[in-house]
Design an enzyme around this catalytic site. Structure first.
Site, PDB file in Angstrom:
ATOM      1  CB  SER A   1      -1.161   0.212   1.592  1.00 14.44           C
ATOM      2  OG  SER A   1      -0.532  -0.031   2.365  1.00 14.44           O
TER       3      SER A   1
ATOM      4  CG  MET B   1       7.310  -7.728   6.635  1.00 16.76           C
ATOM      5  SD  MET B   1       7.304  -6.395   8.207  1.00 16.76           S
ATOM      6  CE  MET B   1       7.171  -6.562   9.879  1.00 16.76           C
ATOM      7  NE  ARG B   2      14.611 -11.110   4.702  1.00 15.95           N
ATOM      8  CZ  ARG B   2      14.779 -12.209   5.665  1.00 15.95           C
ATOM      9  NH1 ARG B   2      13.742 -12.763   5.603  1.00 15.95           N
ATOM     10  NH2 ARG B   2      15.632 -12.634   6.303  1.00 15.95           N
TER      11      ARG B   2
ATOM     12  CG  ASN C   1      11.541   1.240   8.111  1.00 14.85           C
ATOM     13  OD1 ASN C   1      10.521   0.483   7.206  1.00 14.85           O
ATOM     14  ND2 ASN C   1      10.982   0.868   9.389  1.00 14.85           N
TER      15      ASN C   1
ATOM     16  CG  HIS D   1       7.951   1.304  12.985  1.00 13.09           C
ATOM     17  ND1 HIS D   1       8.492  -0.064  12.737  1.00 13.09           N
ATOM     18  CD2 HIS D   1       7.265   1.290  14.412  1.00 13.09           C
ATOM     19  CE1 HIS D   1       7.762  -0.828  13.943  1.00 13.09           C
ATOM     20  NE2 HIS D   1       7.310  -0.047  14.571  1.00 13.09           N
TER      21      HIS D   1
END
Length: 189
Positions: A15, A89-90, A106, A108
């Site tokens: 998304s 997701m790493r 990133n 979050h």
């Protein structure tokens, strides 16, 4: 003058990737998607946007370093200058952190340092938090510990479910992330 080339790393539905791609005035050109999950919905979205996609299963490599060396090779071949994580997701390791120091961002779904790591929305909801939000930050070797660039607070409403809270957080993400990307790129020319 050509725009800065960027890559998006994603693992899921995409998304935030889709929002970035729909931004008419984005200060960079997203030319590459790196995905670690074969079959992730973001791959289809990248295909519709004509973005070159590499899907690499980390388990196919002998080590995290070998996995990241292959990604680095792809990034360098595409002349990538910035990396934007959007539901990747790493934990990014030393190989990429050193090659792209200060150039990996990133998003979050919490007000860091609260609720780092996976399932931040669920963590906040189950903890009964009165507020949560969205954080955009540079990444470092930790889990959601890098320097914060921007945050936006969201009240947790009394009638919220985890799903309604997630939907409201995603609305904020979809405005905040492209704005921060543009802000960062306008100050680093």
């Amino acid at each position: 003058m050509s725009k800065v080339k960027a890559a998006v790393f994603a693992s899921g539905t995409g998304s935030n990737f889709e929002t970035i791609m729909k931004c008419d005035d984005l200060a960079c050109e997203v030319v590459l998607l790196i995905c670690d999950k074969p079959g992730a919905r973001v791959i289809e979205k990248a295909s519709r946007c004509n973005v070159q996609t590499f899907v690499l299963n980390p388990k196919s490599f002998d080590s995290k370093e070998a996995y990241e060396q292959e990604i680095l090779r792809m990034l360098q071949a595409a002349e990538i200058e910035w990396i934007f994580l959007a539901g990747y997701m790493r934990i990014v390791g030393k190989t990429l952190l050193e090659a792209y120091e200060g150039k990996i961002v990133n998003i979050h779904p919490s007000l860091l340092p609260a609720f780092p790591g996976k399932d931040a929305i669920g963590q906040a909801y189950r903890a009964g938090a009165a507020v949560t939000g969205v954080t955009v930050h540079f990444i470092d070797e930790g889990v959601d510990t890098g320097p914060i660039i921007a945050q936006e607070q969201i009240d947790v409403l009394p009638d919220d479910t985890e799903e309604t809270l997630k939907a409201r957080i995603q609305k904020v993400e979809h405005v905040l992330y492209p704005a921060v990307i543009n802000q960062l790129l306008s100050t680093t020319d």
